[in-house]
Design an enzyme around this catalytic site. Structure first.
Site: not given
Ligand code: BJW
Ligand code: ZN
Length: 245
Positions: A65, A117, A125, A185, A214
């Protein structure tokens, strides 16, 4: 690139809601997660973006990070971020919801950014929940300790963790209420954020527009896709709305 249908629909919209993902920052030089060459192609999310990973090796996670914080500090918002900031005042209501943790919307001038997020500039902490901004918990090689003795973690949402309740409620309500929903995006693979476009369409009857070079997981449900980079599309969209009024 921006059709007349889209320009007209937007120019008459009452409430526009926007969900952004990593792709909006790609043209600033911030790596996405799931593209070829994205973060998850090089790094294992199970070892870096879960609470269990942090507990197993806090220094490893803190270092990763720290590297990303420094990378983000050295880039600038792109024309897509600036266009989104300008769109804020063009509709009776405008809701900007982001999955990004990079602060680039705020640095481009967006005033109300709803972060689902967390934010990479903030730390917190693990025990007393004290929050540290920016250099109150500076990037470095080793994880820092709070005065209470707890380890300080990045204030972002890892897999398996709840999203901030207030921000998720705001985003869901905006999705239900809006008449146009822009998904920009994002691969639409991470829940519950990926549910928002569906809510907008099915519960709110909104027009769903995607901006992404995409096809994403949302492609089959969107009404219109502008399949180009957001840094190119959004400034043109802004001009097209102005011209249609
Ligand atoms: C362009 C471009 C250009 C390129 N112009 N575009 C239901 C079904 C299945 C699974 C689950 C579900 N519900 C929950 C889950 C589990 C999980 C999940 O979703 N897993 C899936 C991956 C399968 N979700 C969670 O765990 C979430 N929590 C939760 O649901 O809690 C419920 C709970 C209940 C009870 C008890 C406990 C909990 C939390 C999710 C947290 C995600 N965290 C991250 C990391 C954040 C910190 C960090 O930055 O390190 O968030 S993971 C990562 O993915 C980050 C992002 O915000 C997130 C989304 O990604 P994003 O933004 O879509 O990026 P990409 O790379 O995937 O896509 C980029 C896009 O841009 C592409 O399409 C390109 O084509 C495009 N692009 N250039 C425009 N120039
Ligand atoms: Zn503390």
């Amino acid at each position: 690139m921006v059709s007349e249908i889209i320009a007209n629909k937007l120019s008459n919209a009452r409430h526009v809601a926007v969900l952004t993902g990593a792709g909006v920052s790609a043209e600033s030089g911030v790596p996405t997660f799931r593209d070829a060459g994205g973060l998850w192609a090089k790094y294992d999310p199970q070892q870096l973006a879960t609470e269990a990973a942090f507990r197993a090796d806090p220094d490893l996670v803190w270092r990763w990070y720290s590297w990303r914080r420094q990378l983000i500090a050295n880039v600038n918002p792109n024309p897509g971020h600036f266009a989104l900031a300008a769109l804020h005042d063009m509709f009776p209501r405008f809701s900007l919801v982001t999955q990004n943790v990079d602060n680039l919307h705020q640095r481009a001038g967006s005033r109300e950014v709803h972060e689902l997020h967390g934010n990479i500039e903030r730390s917190r902490c693990m025990i007393c929940e004290a929050v540290f901004h920016g250099d109150e918990a500076p990037p470095g090689e080793h994880v820092l300790q709070c005065s209470c003795g707890g380890a300080i973690r990045p204030d972002v949402v890892w897999f398996g963790e709840q999203l901030p309740e207030k921000e998720l409620r705001f985003a869901t309500e905006a999705a239900v209420d809006c008449d146009v929903f822009l998904t920009i995006g994002t691969s639409g693979q991470v829940y519950p954020a990926a549910q928002l476009p569906l809510i907008a369409k099915q519960q709110g009857g909104a027009m769903l527009i995607e901006i992404n070079p995409e096809p994403s997981a949302l492609a089959s449900m969107v009404d219109e896709c502008i399949c180009s980079p957001s840094g190119e599309v959004l400034p043109r969209l802004l001009d097209a709305i102005k011209a249609a009024r």
